[in-house]
Write a protein that holds these residues in place. Sequence first.
Motif, mmCIF file in Angstrom:
data_model
loop_
_atom_site.group_PDB
_atom_site.id
_atom_site.type_symbol
_atom_site.label_atom_id
_atom_site.label_comp_id
_atom_site.label_asym_id
_atom_site.label_seq_id
_atom_site.Cartn_x
_atom_site.Cartn_y
_atom_site.Cartn_z
ATOM 1 N N ALA A 49 -2.374 -0.613 -18.763
ATOM 2 C CA ALA A 49 -2.450 -1.993 -19.231
ATOM 3 C C ALA A 49 -1.117 -2.724 -19.104
ATOM 4 C CB ALA A 49 -2.927 -2.017 -20.673
ATOM 5 N N ASP A 50 -0.008 -1.996 -19.010
ATOM 6 C CA ASP A 50 1.299 -2.642 -18.939
ATOM 7 C C ASP A 50 1.687 -3.075 -17.531
ATOM 8 O OD1 ASP A 50 1.609 0.000 -18.092
ATOM 9 O OD2 ASP A 50 3.665 0.120 -18.826
ATOM 10 N N ILE A 51 0.813 -2.874 -16.547
ATOM 11 C CA ILE A 51 1.106 -3.284 -15.181
ATOM 12 C C ILE A 51 0.621 -4.721 -15.003
ATOM 13 C CG2 ILE A 51 0.702 -2.859 -12.751
ATOM 14 C CD1 ILE A 51 0.315 0.055 -13.384
ATOM 15 N N THR A 52 1.576 -5.622 -14.967
ATOM 16 C CA THR A 52 1.254 -7.041 -14.811
ATOM 17 C C THR A 52 1.376 -7.425 -13.341
ATOM 18 O OG1 THR A 52 3.553 -7.695 -15.101
ATOM 19 C CG2 THR A 52 2.210 -7.507 -17.114
ATOM 20 N N PRO A 53 0.765 -8.536 -12.959
ATOM 21 C CA PRO A 53 0.927 -9.002 -11.578
ATOM 22 C C PRO A 53 2.401 -9.239 -11.217
ATOM 23 C CG PRO A 53 -0.885 -10.153 -12.628
ATOM 24 C CD PRO A 53 -0.203 -9.333 -13.695
ATOM 25 N N GLU A 54 3.181 -9.681 -12.186
ATOM 26 C CA GLU A 54 4.605 -9.911 -11.942
ATOM 27 C C GLU A 54 5.325 -8.598 -11.649
ATOM 28 O OE1 GLU A 54 3.029 -11.064 -14.769
ATOM 29 O OE2 GLU A 54 2.831 -13.162 -14.170
ATOM 30 N N ARG A 55 4.961 -7.564 -12.386
ATOM 31 C CA ARG A 55 5.581 -6.239 -12.179
ATOM 32 C C ARG A 55 5.209 -5.687 -10.799
ATOM 33 N NH1 ARG A 55 8.907 -2.368 -13.442
ATOM 34 N NH2 ARG A 55 8.154 -0.250 -13.738
ATOM 35 N N VAL A 56 3.951 -5.842 -10.427
ATOM 36 C CA VAL A 56 3.516 -5.383 -9.103
ATOM 37 C C VAL A 56 4.260 -6.156 -8.018
ATOM 38 C CG1 VAL A 56 1.551 -5.266 -7.511
ATOM 39 C CG2 VAL A 56 1.264 -4.583 -9.900
ATOM 40 N N ALA A 57 4.381 -7.463 -8.188
ATOM 41 C CA ALA A 57 5.099 -8.283 -7.201
ATOM 42 C C ALA A 57 6.548 -7.833 -7.083
ATOM 43 C CB ALA A 57 5.019 -9.753 -7.589
ATOM 44 N N GLN A 58 7.188 -7.521 -8.199
ATOM 45 C CA GLN A 58 8.582 -7.058 -8.171
ATOM 46 C C GLN A 58 8.686 -5.720 -7.453
ATOM 47 O OE1 GLN A 58 11.504 -8.602 -9.155
ATOM 48 N NE2 GLN A 58 12.411 -6.863 -8.101
ATOM 49 N N GLN A 59 7.759 -4.827 -7.712
ATOM 50 C CA GLN A 59 7.799 -3.516 -7.064
ATOM 51 C C GLN A 59 7.540 -3.634 -5.566
ATOM 52 O OE1 GLN A 59 5.124 -1.398 -9.727
ATOM 53 N NE2 GLN A 59 6.877 -0.366 -10.654
ATOM 54 N N ILE A 60 6.645 -4.515 -5.178
ATOM 55 C CA ILE A 60 6.410 -4.739 -3.750
ATOM 56 C C ILE A 60 7.679 -5.286 -3.100
ATOM 57 C CG2 ILE A 60 5.156 -6.194 -2.090
ATOM 58 C CD1 ILE A 60 2.692 -5.849 -3.957
ATOM 59 N N HIS A 61 8.329 -6.213 -3.755
ATOM 60 C CA HIS A 61 9.595 -6.756 -3.251
ATOM 61 C C HIS A 61 10.632 -5.644 -3.104
ATOM 62 C CE1 HIS A 61 13.032 -9.400 -2.769
ATOM 63 N NE2 HIS A 61 13.624 -8.728 -3.740
ATOM 64 N N ASP A 62 10.729 -4.797 -4.104
ATOM 65 C CA ASP A 62 11.708 -3.700 -4.064
ATOM 66 C C ASP A 62 11.415 -2.730 -2.924
ATOM 67 O OD1 ASP A 62 12.937 -4.816 -6.258
ATOM 68 O OD2 ASP A 62 12.129 -3.370 -7.685
ATOM 69 N N ILE A 63 10.156 -2.482 -2.629
ATOM 70 C CA ILE A 63 9.782 -1.565 -1.554
ATOM 71 C C ILE A 63 10.045 -2.196 -0.191
ATOM 72 C CG2 ILE A 63 7.824 -0.377 -0.466
ATOM 73 C CD1 ILE A 63 6.754 0.014 -3.391
ATOM 74 N N ARG A 64 9.901 -3.493 -0.088
ATOM 75 C CA ARG A 64 10.149 -4.165 1.194
ATOM 76 C C ARG A 64 11.609 -4.074 1.619
ATOM 77 N NH1 ARG A 64 6.416 -9.375 0.239
ATOM 78 N NH2 ARG A 64 4.502 -8.519 1.117
ATOM 79 N N LYS A 65 12.521 -4.023 0.673
ATOM 80 C CA LYS A 65 13.954 -3.973 1.017
ATOM 81 C C LYS A 65 14.285 -2.766 1.898
ATOM 82 C CE LYS A 65 16.407 -4.623 -2.749
ATOM 83 N NZ LYS A 65 16.923 -4.934 -4.077
ATOM 84 N N PRO A 66 13.935 -1.530 1.494
ATOM 85 C CA PRO A 66 14.249 -0.416 2.390
ATOM 86 C C PRO A 66 13.434 -0.459 3.686
ATOM 87 C CG PRO A 66 13.178 0.394 0.394
ATOM 88 C CD PRO A 66 13.453 -1.057 0.194
#
Length: 69
Positions: free
Chosen positions: A2-19
């Motif tokens: 329940a603690d996975i928000t769309p904002e958190r997912v977006a941030q994690q996707i952004h973080d994965i795109r960097k490498p």
Amino acid sequence: MADITPERVAQQIHDIRKPLNRISMQAELIKLVLENNLPPEKAIEAVDKILQSCQDCSHLLQGLLDTSS
């Protein structure tokens, strides 16, 4: 879960795109080295950065899995 928000997912996707972007850029560098007979040390450095970026992606994805369970 329940603690996975769309904002958190977006941030994690952004973080994965960097490498992934680093991997792409370093692969382009290797291609330039091979096409233009540049010093092979440049290709070796790029491969090392690609390997590190793969490890970074793996770590970030594991964090995503850990968060979702």
